[in-house]
Motif scaffolding. Structure first.
Motif: not given
Length: 290
Positions: A1-13, A91-103
């Motif tokens: 997978m090309e880097l541009e496509e990886i970035h697109e799917k990362t943004i989508e995720a 998205i097809e293995g291309i990952i985004a990851d995030t976390a928050i704390t709720i007090d």
């Protein structure tokens, strides 16, 4: 997978996670079941066109990572809890990851310590920056609030179907790290605590991943592995499986087929906060996708 496509799917995720983060916040309140929140997150990711990159992590108070509710779990949020939600989409293995704390208590400064550390760390990112600089900034910001960084939890790279890839981005200062390159996809993930600044394992394990494909004889083990194959190398929850049994899973872990992820908890029982964004490293900055 090309880097541009990886970035697109990362943004989508990442867009999926932005939506889910906002929708889940009002659900985290005293009296609500943890399982209800975890299933909401995972199902909503699917509804929005992605797949969970790992089970929804709901780590409360001293727990810092790797807690997800079990099937039929009746545990609820309580008044005073400090709740970390760590969520991922792919998205097809291309990952985004995030976390928050709720007090749900009175821990404003502890929450701000990790949030501000994340913000300041991202301001330092650009192609060519040394990860040691990022670690120093994170530690400095957390200590400014009177807390300690959790030294054995790190930020990390993201690669197709690999949720924790090099480089590791430490949450404390070192003399030298790794130079970030343009186009890298990384997760910056500060943890702050009023405890000792370190986590250790405790007994509960509900998250696993496929470590190595090896021949197995037991009929039940074969059925379980067939079910697990679709997750490839990504972590999954025991509650996601139809054929899960503690005996079979235990045998597969001992055989080196599966890897377990025990809950990680602060060794001095200190409270822990967490903040995380996925970013794409650019020539002169960082693009936040989550």
């Amino acid at each position: 997978m090309e880097l541009e496509e990886i970035h697109e799917k990362t943004i989508e995720a990442g867009k999926i996670l932005k939506t889910v983060k906002e929708e889940v916040k009002p659900l985290v309140k005293p009296g609500v079941k943890l399982l209800e929140v975890a299933e909401f997150v995972e199902n909503r990711i699917r509804e929005l066109g992605g797949e969970p990159a790992f089970p929804c992590n709901i780590s409360i108070n001293s727990d810092a990572a790797h807690f997800t509710p079990k099937k039929g779990d009746t545990r609820e949020f309580n008044e005073g809890d400090i709740v970390k939600l760590d969520i991922g989409a792919h998205i097809e293995g291309i990952i985004a990851d995030t976390a928050i704390t709720i007090d749900l208590g009175d821990n404003d400064d502890l929450v701000k310590a990790s949030e501000n550390a994340l913000k300041r760390a991202i301001e330092e990112i650009h192609a060519g920056v040394d990860t040691a600089v990022i670690g120093r900034v994170i530690e400095s910001e957390i200590r400014e609030f009177g807390f300690r960084p959790v030294v054995n939890l790190t930020g990390h790279g993201l690669l197709p179907y690999i949720a924790h890839a090099p480089p590791s981005i430490l949450n404390y200062g070192t003399e030298r790290g790794v130079k970030l390159e343009e186009g890298m996809v990384i997760a910056i993930e500060p943890f702050a605590t009023d405890g000792a600044g370190k986590v250790g394992e405790r007994g509960e394990t509900e998250i696993f991943s496929l470590k190595a494909i090896r021949p197995v004889r037991m009929k039940k083990a074969k059925a379980l592995l067939k079910e697990i194959e679709k997750y490839k190398t990504l972590p999954f929850a025991k509650r996601w499986l139809e054929n899960a049994s503690d005996i079979v899973i235990g045998q597969l872990v001992r055989a080196g087929v599966l890897r377990g992820y025990p809950v990680l908890t602060e060794i001095a029982k200190g409270l822990v906060s967490q903040a995380e964004h996925t970013v794409i490293v650019e020539e002169d900055g960082a693009r936040i996708v989550t």
